[in-house]
Design a protein around this motif. Structure first.
Motif, mmCIF file in Angstrom:
data_model
loop_
_atom_site.group_PDB
_atom_site.id
_atom_site.type_symbol
_atom_site.label_atom_id
_atom_site.label_comp_id
_atom_site.label_asym_id
_atom_site.label_seq_id
_atom_site.Cartn_x
_atom_site.Cartn_y
_atom_site.Cartn_z
ATOM 1 N N ASN A 1 0.784 -1.248 0.000
ATOM 2 C CA ASN A 1 0.000 0.000 0.000
ATOM 3 C C ASN A 1 0.806 1.284 0.000
ATOM 4 O O ASN A 1 0.264 2.355 0.259
ATOM 5 N N GLY B 1 6.053 6.712 14.016
ATOM 6 C CA GLY B 1 5.947 5.408 14.659
ATOM 7 C C GLY B 1 7.223 5.124 15.412
ATOM 8 O O GLY B 1 7.997 6.033 15.712
ATOM 9 N N HIS C 1 11.796 -4.618 14.741
ATOM 10 C CA HIS C 1 10.478 -3.974 14.824
ATOM 11 C C HIS C 1 10.100 -3.800 16.297
ATOM 12 O O HIS C 1 9.127 -4.358 16.802
ATOM 13 N N HIS D 1 6.734 -2.681 18.047
ATOM 14 C CA HIS D 1 5.578 -3.578 18.098
ATOM 15 C C HIS D 1 5.673 -4.582 19.238
ATOM 16 O O HIS D 1 4.953 -5.577 19.259
ATOM 17 N N GLU E 1 -6.343 -0.867 20.818
ATOM 18 C CA GLU E 1 -5.854 -0.615 19.470
ATOM 19 C C GLU E 1 -4.650 -1.489 19.138
ATOM 20 O O GLU E 1 -3.697 -1.576 19.900
ATOM 21 N N SER F 1 -1.381 -2.526 16.741
ATOM 22 C CA SER F 1 -0.402 -1.897 15.859
ATOM 23 C C SER F 1 -0.580 -2.450 14.452
ATOM 24 O O SER F 1 -1.353 -3.384 14.221
ATOM 25 N N ILE F 2 0.167 -1.900 13.472
ATOM 26 C CA ILE F 2 0.028 -2.372 12.097
ATOM 27 C C ILE F 2 0.493 -3.807 11.932
ATOM 28 O O ILE F 2 0.179 -4.451 10.928
ATOM 29 N N GLU G 1 4.740 1.431 20.047
ATOM 30 C CA GLU G 1 4.483 2.420 19.010
ATOM 31 C C GLU G 1 3.229 3.239 19.320
ATOM 32 O O GLU G 1 3.220 4.460 19.142
ATOM 33 N N TYR G 2 2.183 2.586 19.804
ATOM 34 C CA TYR G 2 0.973 3.316 20.174
ATOM 35 C C TYR G 2 1.226 4.220 21.385
ATOM 36 O O TYR G 2 0.726 5.347 21.455
ATOM 37 N N TYR H 1 1.934 9.342 15.752
ATOM 38 C CA TYR H 1 0.697 9.088 15.004
ATOM 39 C C TYR H 1 -0.523 8.941 15.914
ATOM 40 O O TYR H 1 -1.655 9.227 15.509
ATOM 41 N N SER H 2 -0.317 8.531 17.146
ATOM 42 C CA SER H 2 -1.441 8.242 18.036
ATOM 43 C C SER H 2 -1.691 9.334 19.070
ATOM 44 O O SER H 2 -2.577 9.192 19.915
#
Length: 295
Positions: free
Chosen positions: A83, A134, A155, A158, A167, A169-170, A178-179, A184-185
């Motif tokens: 994406n 992130g 990573h 995460h 919520e 994470s991706i 990350e959250y 971003y959050s």
């Protein structure tokens, strides 16, 4: 003199440098990225390579590319990035440039920059965390970048630190670092009061009660993550990079105080915590350093 081109492909800009093996930036250049369905970003990278090649009188034998996503096992392409940047997945850069080219994840590149020319230089075992929109990261073991199965190692954003948070994470992790820390959050975490971490820190420094609670809660979770990573990997140094680290003492003072509470220290030995040396050119520098290490 041995030189390499280092390129950092981001969503906004393509950053390029010509780097000598001793770490001197001989030339740097920026071009706006075109992330569109036709994949015009490729033309921008080729434009960057031609610009830097024309600057140097001798043939350039190697190129390093830093990009988002997971690199292939042979570090010739990005194997997984859905994406975004249409056409990036499995694109063989070496064929396109006509020059030996090595590709790696952007957070891995940041670690390579610090390991070769920055605050990790001289250490064998290290962890780097990138704190920005992130949270990413990289791991160095015995002087080598550890990329792991599917090039997924590092990573670190995460890691789950509080699975009461709904919520995901991706990567599907509940209650991720990350959250808890990522820019971003911040609007959701602050119930809309703050739109950026910069605004949150500014309010914290002004002694706003809610901002103080929210910021210190985030820093505490970062400290717990670092201590957990230290327990698992026992690095000599942990380095923090990315835009959130520009909070400077507002970040590092409470972070070290929390780490003092939680870290296990055999014989009183504390893990070194440092701010990264490099900022916006870290990906390009690390990509060139990675190319040097492969040739």
């Amino acid at each position: 003199m041995k030189v390499a081109i280092g390129i950092d492909l981001g969503g906004t800009n393509v950053k390029g440098i010509l780097l000598s093996e001793n770490g001197e930036i001989l030339k740097q250049h920026y071009i706006a990225t075109q992330d569109d369905p036709e994949g015009k970003w490729r033309e921008k990278l080729l434009e960057m390579v031609k610009y830097l090649t024309n600057f140097w009188q001798d043939p350039i034998e190697m190129i390093g590319v830093s990009a988002p996503g997971l690199a292939s096992n042979d570090n010739k392409s990005i194997a997984h990035l859905p994406n975004r940047l249409f056409g990036l997945e499995n694109f063989i850069w070496e064929e396109y440039f006509g020059t030996k080219t090595f590709v790696l994840n952007d957070a891995h590149a940041a670690l390579m920059a610090e390991a070769k020319y920055g605050v990790i230089e001289g250490y064998k075992n290290a962890i780097l965390l990138t704190l920005g929109t992130g949270v990413g990261g990289g791991i160095m073991i015995n002087g080598q970048l550890y990329q792991g199965l599917s090039q997924m190692a590092g990573h670190l954003g995460h890691i789950s630190i509080d699975n009461k948070d709904d919520e995901l994470s991706i990567l599907g992790t509940p209650g991720s670092l990350e959250y808890a820390v990522g820019n971003y959050s911040i609007s959701r975490r602050s119930m809309g009061k703050f739109q950026s971490t910069h605004d949150l820190v500014k309010a914290y420094l002004a002694n706003d009660t809610f901002a103080t609670w929210l910021w210190l809660d985030s820093v505490k979770k970062l400290a717990i993550t670092i201590v957990s990573l230290v327990n698992a990997l026992s690095p000599e140094i942990v380095v923090l990079a990315g835009g959130i680290t520009t909070a400077n003492e507002a970040l590092f003072r409470p972070l070290n105080e929390f780490i003092d509470l939680y870290e296990f220290r055999p014989k009183g030995k504390k893990t070194i915590i440092k701010q990264a040396k490099f900022t916006d050119l870290s990906g390009a520098i690390g990509a060139a350093a990675f190319a040097f290490s492969k040739c």
